[in-house]
Design a protein around this motif. Sequence first.
Motif, PDB file in Angstrom:
ATOM      1  N   ASP A 224       0.813  -1.223   0.000  1.00 14.03           N
ATOM      2  CA  ASP A 224       0.000   0.000   0.000  1.00 14.03           C
ATOM      3  C   ASP A 224       0.847   1.274   0.000  1.00 14.03           C
ATOM      4  O   ASP A 224       0.319   2.369   0.125  1.00 14.03           O
ATOM      5  CB  ASP A 224      -0.961  -0.002   1.188  1.00 14.03           C
TER       6      ASP A 224
ATOM      7  N   LYS B 229       2.680   4.286  -1.619  1.00 15.46           N
ATOM      8  CA  LYS B 229       2.352   4.995  -2.863  1.00 15.46           C
ATOM      9  C   LYS B 229       3.389   6.039  -3.273  1.00 15.46           C
ATOM     10  O   LYS B 229       3.219   6.698  -4.285  1.00 15.46           O
ATOM     11  CB  LYS B 229       0.992   5.705  -2.721  1.00 15.46           C
ATOM     12  N   GLN B 230       4.453   6.211  -2.517  1.00 13.81           N
ATOM     13  CA  GLN B 230       5.397   7.294  -2.774  1.00 13.81           C
ATOM     14  C   GLN B 230       6.642   6.846  -3.535  1.00 13.81           C
ATOM     15  O   GLN B 230       7.757   7.283  -3.246  1.00 13.81           O
ATOM     16  CB  GLN B 230       5.779   7.951  -1.444  1.00 13.81           C
TER      17      GLN B 230
END
Length: 184
Positions: free
Chosen positions: A155, A157-158
């Motif tokens: 999870d 996202k960066q």
Amino acid sequence: MDSIKKILLISGKRKSGKDYLANTLKCILNERCQIVRISEPIKSEWANRLNLNLEDLLSDGPYKEKYRKDMIEWSDSQRAKDCGYFCRTAMLNVKAEIIIVSDIRRKTDIKYFRETYGSIVFTIRIDVEDRIRVERGWIFKSGVDDVASECDLDDFKQWDIVLQNNCVANGEECIKAIRMQFNI
């Protein structure tokens, strides 16, 4: 460590092609580049504790798979005491200007590198379809493929770049994309 100009953190599931991409980049960049594996100090300490063959643990064969689950559980207990321990240990002997960490598996790994090295850290996520992973020899194993060492970054996202590596041609395209994205 002052000579380090870039640190590339590579993440992906088992059989995603992380090692292939790291090794190919190393061949292209030669002495400018060094591959660092967080798993090396884990496997080294585990081998010492149980009197195991380190070379076989470092390989991609059945010997490592025999010990993987217990090694993950033990390394998680060590991380609970000091989340940066294995990252710090893996970086002890770096000598190149470009460091590739080929096995980023946890948010705490990324946090350690960003807090320690700042703006020279870049993150790369390698995605691959499960059917391709199976073709590459992956077999789902409970306690391995459904725990933090494989799932903690699902999870996240960066990423600086996310690449698809579903075939040999994709691997070559991934190398080109990484070289262009990070100017190496």
